[in-house]
Design an enzyme around this catalytic site. Sequence first.
Site: not given
Ligand code: MIG
Length: 716
Positions: A316, A319, A429
């Site tokens: 995660d 980007e 999201d």
């Molecule tokens: O700023 O890890 O897209 O699936 O649950 C949010 C917490 C960070 C973004 C991810 C999401 C995840 C969440 N993350």
Amino acid sequence: MKSYIVNKNVVRYEFGKPIETYSVIEKGVSESDIEFKYFQLNLGEEIKLKYNMGKKDIVYGLGENIRGINKRGWIYESFCTDDPNHAPDKKSLYGAHNFFIVDGEKRFGVYIDFPSKIIYDVGYEKKDKLEITIEGKDADIYIINGETVKEIAQNFLKIIGKGYVPPKWAFGYLQSRWSYPTEEAVESLANEFIERDIPCDGICLDLDYMDNYKDFSLSNERFPNFEEVTRRLKSKGVKIIPIIDAGVKIEDGYDIYEEGIEKGYFVTDKDGKPFVAAVWPGKVHFPDFLNKDARKWFGKKYKCLIDKGIEGFWNDMNEPAIFYSENGINDAYRNIDELRTKELNIDSFFKFKDVVLGLSNSMNDYKGFYHKTEDGIVNHYEIHNLYGFNMTKAAAEGFEEIDSNKRFLLFSRASFIGAHRYGGIWTGDNCSWWEHLILNMKMLPSINMCGFIYSGADTCGFGSNVDSELAIRWNQLSIFAPLYRNHSSMGTRNQEPFAFDEYTEKTIKNIIKFRYAMIPYLYSEYMKAINSSDMLIKPLSFEYDDEFVSQIEDQLLVGDSIMIAPVYEQNKSGRYVYLPEDMLLWKVKKYTSKDFDVINKGHNYINLDLNEFALFIRKNRMFVYGEPAQNTELLNNETLNVLAFVADRAEYDLYDDDGISKEYLLGEHSNINITITLEEDKHTIVVKNSGNNKVKELLVTIITAEGKIITEKVNV
Ligand code: MIG
């Protein structure tokens, strides 16, 4: 500009000195002399491409994006972005997928291999003009030809290399939430699925399993028996899938931080000092995934969790997402202090607001750090879209080193074409909105075109609260996506299948069970798509050609045999569908339902109660399914059902393999070839079996064009 023949369908045009992105595996070697067709070119500090679209031209592609399957009428920015508000006025999401096809007066595909920002104005400023601005003068542009849109997509998929194959259990249902914060919560959730007889193959762990958001650490407080729980649940068929974030917490004594500093594996600011940003762990450094050694180092870190029984991960914030940077926040304080010296008025109030709101994911930050690549030091902005790709690559290369013959589950949020060889993606999201259910449907074929076959959205929606009807309808779509995961955000209501009422639980259970029954078909189609460089999920217009199909965006083809037409509006007990040929409608309540109906070509209204969904079997095609089980390991499949809609002749190849090793790459698999022919009143079923599989018998149901039903049991 130089041109290179890649193969008989693809030419590469090299502008300037492009950065090697590794998205394409076949680039063509000897220079040739082929004219750059289709576009009016404008070369300078930026490369501009202009094309006059015909009135009916369709533009397919651009992967993970907002809006429709036909991208016309909007402007898109290829720039991986962490924006949890996927509103229709946005221009980019988490992926940067620069492949598109123009289909109309002329038909051709284009892949722009360029790792920084590209703007696609697809008839937004001027209705009939496609104007592309590549923010730089060094890029590879591929022109891809083919007879049909489908062939163009295939020709593109061939040059970017075979897609990622997850373990077969990754086709099971995955439950996720931000967060199931303790091992007790996770274990009782897994048991609840088992007790309630709802199939489930995995539970995703979000941030809370870590100690203070530190990658590859475990919270002693919340997960004191991590390995024990992981292994116990695995023995019951439920795998644990932890999240890994891109940012590494700055903390003395934290091994990953200290090693990264010592070896110089973090991205640096203009003075060569590790760049400081803030994300969930607080202050972090970003691993330099563009640096081969750093990639290798980070990839091997996954071992500590793999050693504890983990077989899958989700990556995660790659980007990379930046809440703020140290430089950014210092500038912001300075600006606010300056504003404070003056009297607050409306003008300075809005300035104040902008200062604060502009802190996250700011372009200044993306321009403020550097990577050590094989070609020297490169500013992040220049290669922004490669960051998530290379985090995926780091993990996949790590897995390869840790256990070279084993398939691991891996899906990422940010991506660039090329990453499809290393892992899957989820679409980030979204929200529990009906609008995002239809958006999910439109995104799937576009993502497939760009190589990401193992993909899916957060089922039921991530942000905001889902209602039971939307939850049911969303599951009815998601069972057809390879990555079938229910995930939701912190602060939203629970949305597990049993979080609603009895009716909803029973309905969603039946839908999930259908998914498990369908795994023989889905897996077979998935593997055939990968092996033949094809898409799994396609728009109708990739297979049919008539005046209506080109505009249909709410029905999809899944594999070669079926078409789906999910209900995506609230309070609807049916919908219109358009059939380009006669098809067999299977109205499914349960996998055991036998509600079949031959529907004629043309426009039809289909009643679909909330607990029903439509599966159409195409003419002269077969759909193969078995019995569901609590998890994929328990799928028996000695007896399979074949549902065939036959006018004269249908043929199907049912692919299977061990589902866990990489031996499929060496051709290790089984195939059951089924041919059904109808001649006057006589039917013939021929089955040829090669390779090892457990299938013993086929229960064949043939439905003829006239709706006559023939059943027969065939030994394999
Ligand atoms: O700023 O890890 O897209 O699936 O649950 C949010 C917490 C960070 C973004 C991810 C999401 C995840 C969440 N993350």
